[in-house]
Write a protein that holds these residues in place. Structure first.
Motif, PDB file in Angstrom:
ATOM      1  N   GLY A  13      -7.692   3.486   3.747  1.00  0.00           N
ATOM      2  CA  GLY A  13      -7.243   2.295   3.050  1.00  0.00           C
ATOM      3  C   GLY A  13      -5.983   2.456   2.248  1.00  0.00           C
ATOM      4  N   VAL A  51     -11.774   2.175  -2.560  1.00  0.00           N
ATOM      5  CA  VAL A  51     -11.095   1.548  -1.431  1.00  0.00           C
ATOM      6  C   VAL A  51     -11.334   0.039  -1.508  1.00  0.00           C
ATOM      7  N   CYS A 110       0.822  -1.210   0.000  1.00  0.00           N
ATOM      8  CA  CYS A 110       0.000   0.000   0.000  1.00  0.00           C
ATOM      9  C   CYS A 110       0.860   1.265   0.000  1.00  0.00           C
ATOM     10  N   THR A 170     -10.384  -3.112   3.635  1.00  0.00           N
ATOM     11  CA  THR A 170     -10.420  -1.947   4.515  1.00  0.00           C
ATOM     12  C   THR A 170     -11.762  -1.872   5.232  1.00  0.00           C
ATOM     13  N   GLU A 205      -4.011  -0.845   4.635  1.00  0.00           N
ATOM     14  CA  GLU A 205      -5.298  -1.355   4.151  1.00  0.00           C
ATOM     15  C   GLU A 205      -6.239  -1.720   5.289  1.00  0.00           C
TER      16      GLU A 205
END
Length: 154
Positions: A140, A32, A4, A36, A134
């Motif tokens: 997220g 997202v 991420c 998440t 996340e």
């Protein structure tokens, strides 16, 4: 966790830059991942989640909606397990959820002349593959942009 906070921006942009308007405030929001929402929604509302739909994060501070899906089902900040940085201006709300950098903690570092330390700490942990944005960050995605913007605002 996956990458991420990776510097592979081409892959991140293709996954997260899809925009949709929030049904409440009408502002553009970011896509997202379902992981998440699974991590952030309170158990009492998790059973209303449709994991087969695309979901979005609304970062508008004026809006109570945190997430919504393509069917316009919304989840408010009161249905999330943690306070959301973009929607709560309290000093104790995290900006970086993985490593507990709050507004208050960053303010103290800036006052002490150590403004670069929070970002250095986060970057080092990202490099060591320790971030979990996340599942830890309601948006997220990586917090470094939020942290940088906050430090510049001081």
């Amino acid at each position: 966790m996956s990458d991420c906070c990776s510097t592979n921006t081409k892959e991140l942009i293709s996954e997260t830059n899809v925009s949709e308007n929030c049904p409440s405030c009408k502002k553009k929001s970011k896509k997202v991942k379902i992981i998440t929402l699974k991590a952030m929604l309170k158990p009492s509302v998790l059973d209303s989640l449709n994991p087969n739909l695309v979901h979005f994060f609304c970062n508008s501070e004026e809006c109570d909606v945190v997430y919504f899906d393509t069917d316009q089902k919304t989840y408010s900040k009161f249905e999330i397990k943690v306070p959301v940085f973009q929607k709560d201006d309290s000093l104790t709300v995290p900006i970086c959820y993985c490593f507990e950098w709050t507004r208050e903690k960053i303010n103290q570092y800036v006052e002490d002349g150590l403004a670069s330390k929070p970002l250095e700490h986060i970057k080092q942990n990202v490099k060591e593959n320790r971030c979990g944005c996340e599942v830890n960050n309601p948006q997220g995605s990586c917090c470094m942009g939020n942290v940088t913007k906050f430090i510049k605002s001081l």
